[in-house]
Scaffold this motif. Structure first.
Motif, PDB file in Angstrom:
ATOM      1  N   LYS A 159     114.543 -25.867  61.185  1.00  0.00           N
ATOM      2  CA  LYS A 159     114.802 -27.204  60.668  1.00  0.00           C
ATOM      3  C   LYS A 159     113.459 -27.882  60.551  1.00  0.00           C
ATOM      4  O   LYS A 159     112.767 -28.074  61.560  1.00  0.00           O
ATOM      5  CB  LYS A 159     115.731 -27.973  61.602  1.00  0.00           C
ATOM      6  N   VAL A 160     113.055 -28.212  59.348  1.00  0.00           N
ATOM      7  CA  VAL A 160     111.715 -28.750  59.114  1.00  0.00           C
ATOM      8  C   VAL A 160     111.805 -30.242  58.835  1.00  0.00           C
ATOM      9  O   VAL A 160     112.568 -30.687  57.992  1.00  0.00           O
ATOM     10  CB  VAL A 160     111.032 -28.028  57.933  1.00  0.00           C
ATOM     11  N   TYR A 161     111.020 -30.989  59.586  1.00  0.00           N
ATOM     12  CA  TYR A 161     110.940 -32.437  59.390  1.00  0.00           C
ATOM     13  C   TYR A 161     109.619 -32.753  58.708  1.00  0.00           C
ATOM     14  O   TYR A 161     108.566 -32.348  59.185  1.00  0.00           O
ATOM     15  CB  TYR A 161     110.987 -33.171  60.727  1.00  0.00           C
ATOM     16  N   ALA A 221     105.551 -22.561  61.135  1.00  0.00           N
ATOM     17  CA  ALA A 221     104.249 -22.907  60.555  1.00  0.00           C
ATOM     18  C   ALA A 221     103.408 -23.758  61.500  1.00  0.00           C
ATOM     19  O   ALA A 221     102.178 -23.646  61.502  1.00  0.00           O
ATOM     20  CB  ALA A 221     104.424 -23.617  59.219  1.00  0.00           C
ATOM     21  N   TRP A 222     104.034 -24.597  62.318  1.00  0.00           N
ATOM     22  CA  TRP A 222     103.239 -25.375  63.264  1.00  0.00           C
ATOM     23  C   TRP A 222     102.689 -24.482  64.372  1.00  0.00           C
ATOM     24  O   TRP A 222     101.611 -24.744  64.911  1.00  0.00           O
ATOM     25  CB  TRP A 222     104.042 -26.540  63.843  1.00  0.00           C
ATOM     26  N   ALA A 223     103.412 -23.416  64.689  1.00  0.00           N
ATOM     27  CA  ALA A 223     102.863 -22.433  65.634  1.00  0.00           C
ATOM     28  C   ALA A 223     101.715 -21.672  64.980  1.00  0.00           C
ATOM     29  O   ALA A 223     100.691 -21.395  65.623  1.00  0.00           O
ATOM     30  CB  ALA A 223     103.958 -21.476  66.089  1.00  0.00           C
ATOM     31  N   GLU A 262     112.406 -20.184  52.619  1.00  0.00           N
ATOM     32  CA  GLU A 262     112.844 -19.340  51.510  1.00  0.00           C
ATOM     33  C   GLU A 262     113.143 -17.923  52.001  1.00  0.00           C
ATOM     34  O   GLU A 262     114.147 -17.314  51.596  1.00  0.00           O
ATOM     35  CB  GLU A 262     111.756 -19.308  50.432  1.00  0.00           C
ATOM     36  N   LYS A 263     112.298 -17.415  52.863  1.00  0.00           N
ATOM     37  CA  LYS A 263     112.467 -16.052  53.353  1.00  0.00           C
ATOM     38  C   LYS A 263     113.770 -15.881  54.115  1.00  0.00           C
ATOM     39  O   LYS A 263     114.442 -14.842  54.000  1.00  0.00           O
ATOM     40  CB  LYS A 263     111.281 -15.682  54.247  1.00  0.00           C
ATOM     41  N   TYR A 264     114.145 -16.893  54.890  1.00  0.00           N
ATOM     42  CA  TYR A 264     115.326 -16.772  55.758  1.00  0.00           C
ATOM     43  C   TYR A 264     116.517 -17.578  55.245  1.00  0.00           C
ATOM     44  O   TYR A 264     117.463 -17.834  55.999  1.00  0.00           O
ATOM     45  CB  TYR A 264     114.965 -17.230  57.176  1.00  0.00           C
ATOM     46  N   THR A 303      98.485 -31.177  57.227  1.00  0.00           N
ATOM     47  CA  THR A 303      99.928 -31.338  57.384  1.00  0.00           C
ATOM     48  C   THR A 303     100.667 -30.802  56.169  1.00  0.00           C
ATOM     49  O   THR A 303     101.695 -30.115  56.298  1.00  0.00           O
ATOM     50  CB  THR A 303     100.269 -32.825  57.605  1.00  0.00           C
ATOM     51  N   ASP A 304     100.163 -31.104  54.991  1.00  0.00           N
ATOM     52  CA  ASP A 304     100.792 -30.609  53.762  1.00  0.00           C
ATOM     53  C   ASP A 304     100.817 -29.088  53.733  1.00  0.00           C
ATOM     54  O   ASP A 304     101.825 -28.476  53.345  1.00  0.00           O
ATOM     55  CB  ASP A 304     100.043 -31.143  52.539  1.00  0.00           C
ATOM     56  N   MET A 305      99.718 -28.457  54.137  1.00  0.00           N
ATOM     57  CA  MET A 305      99.649 -26.998  54.115  1.00  0.00           C
ATOM     58  C   MET A 305     100.649 -26.389  55.094  1.00  0.00           C
ATOM     59  O   MET A 305     101.278 -25.366  54.800  1.00  0.00           O
ATOM     60  CB  MET A 305      98.233 -26.521  54.447  1.00  0.00           C
ATOM     61  N   VAL A 306     100.803 -27.007  56.262  1.00  0.00           N
ATOM     62  CA  VAL A 306     101.785 -26.513  57.227  1.00  0.00           C
ATOM     63  C   VAL A 306     103.182 -26.566  56.611  1.00  0.00           C
ATOM     64  O   VAL A 306     103.976 -25.618  56.745  1.00  0.00           O
ATOM     65  CB  VAL A 306     101.729 -27.327  58.533  1.00  0.00           C
ATOM     66  N   GLU A 307     103.486 -27.645  55.917  1.00  0.00           N
ATOM     67  CA  GLU A 307     104.812 -27.774  55.312  1.00  0.00           C
ATOM     68  C   GLU A 307     105.006 -26.759  54.191  1.00  0.00           C
ATOM     69  O   GLU A 307     106.117 -26.241  54.005  1.00  0.00           O
ATOM     70  CB  GLU A 307     105.010 -29.205  54.829  1.00  0.00           C
ATOM     71  N   TYR A 308     103.955 -26.438  53.450  1.00  0.00           N
ATOM     72  CA  TYR A 308     104.051 -25.388  52.434  1.00  0.00           C
ATOM     73  C   TYR A 308     104.359 -24.034  53.084  1.00  0.00           C
ATOM     74  O   TYR A 308     105.177 -23.256  52.575  1.00  0.00           O
ATOM     75  CB  TYR A 308     102.745 -25.281  51.635  1.00  0.00           C
ATOM     76  N   ILE A 309     103.702 -23.754  54.212  1.00  0.00           N
ATOM     77  CA  ILE A 309     103.941 -22.479  54.892  1.00  0.00           C
ATOM     78  C   ILE A 309     105.364 -22.435  55.440  1.00  0.00           C
ATOM     79  O   ILE A 309     106.042 -21.403  55.373  1.00  0.00           O
ATOM     80  CB  ILE A 309     102.895 -22.251  56.001  1.00  0.00           C
ATOM     81  N   ASP A 310     105.838 -23.557  55.966  1.00  0.00           N
ATOM     82  CA  ASP A 310     107.234 -23.590  56.422  1.00  0.00           C
ATOM     83  C   ASP A 310     108.201 -23.382  55.263  1.00  0.00           C
ATOM     84  O   ASP A 310     109.268 -22.782  55.437  1.00  0.00           O
ATOM     85  CB  ASP A 310     107.527 -24.913  57.134  1.00  0.00           C
TER      86      ASP A 310
END
Length: 201
Positions: free
Chosen positions: A179-181, A113-115, A94-96, A82-89
């Motif tokens: 929107k990241v939760y 990132a969840w996809a 940042e990119k957008y 879960t932490d890694m997914v949030e890092y990727i998000d």
């Protein structure tokens, strides 16, 4: 394409793991920390180790104490995943960050990132289903059935990749917004899990 990059990194991670096929082996991430490939490789390595932990813990002859230790390991692995997914998000945020969503912009059912997380798991399914389809000690019927499943998994990988690329394009053009939760997992938190906060010192 971001999905092509992801799939290549995931496949590399899976191959690297299976050189030794050892759940205890420490990751040797070949990418520098300032590259998105570093996060993708680390993410898939966690998934790959957990894939094999799930196999081991299902051994009918496993010692109960060992099984409990593995369950605790799997819990930690889920949190790391879960932490890694949030890092990727965070990378995508940042990119957008300078993209202004349009007036009619909509939100997606899941973050990019969840996809990507599902793409990572698909890579593992494809690797292991291909192994089954090529097993020389299996029956022709088994190999044929696994090949049919492999074909479906490969089609699913292509479809998911297309959907992710469309999502990223929509975000970049302001047609969708991110929107990241935070996952706010409760079972690992001593203040939120009643079994843990109910324990007496």
């Amino acid at each position: 394409m971001f999905t092509a990059l992801s799939i290549n990194v995931f496949e590399q991670s899976i191959r690297d793991y299976h050189v030794h096929d050892d759940i205890h082996r420490t990751i040797e991430n070949p990418y520098s920390r300032d590259r998105i490939e570093h996060l993708l490789y680390a993410k898939n390595w966690i998934d790959t180790v957990q894939w094999h932990l799930e196999d081991v813990v299902r051994d009918p002859a496993i010692d109960p104490v060992e099984a409990l230790q593995l369950k605790r390991w799997i819990d930690r692995s889920n949190q790391e995943r879960t932490d890694m997914v949030e890092y990727i998000d965070s990378y995508f945020l940042e990119k957008y960050k300078d993209i202004q969503p349009g007036a009619n912009a909509s939100i997606n059912t899941e973050s990019p990132a969840w996809a990507i997380d599902r793409l990572s798991i698909l890579g593992l399914k494809i690797y292991h289903m291909r192994e089954e389809a090529q097993r020389t000690d299996a029956t022709p019927e088994h190999r044929a059935a696994c090949q049919a499943k492999l074909d479906i998994l490969l089609a699913q990988q292509q479809d998911l990749s297309t959907a992710i690329e469309e999502l990223l394009e929509d975000i970049s053009q302001g047609r969708k917004y991110m929107k990241v939760y935070k996952q706010m997992k409760m079972y690992n938190d001593p203040s939120l899990n009643p079994v843990l906060y109910g324990q007496k010192p």
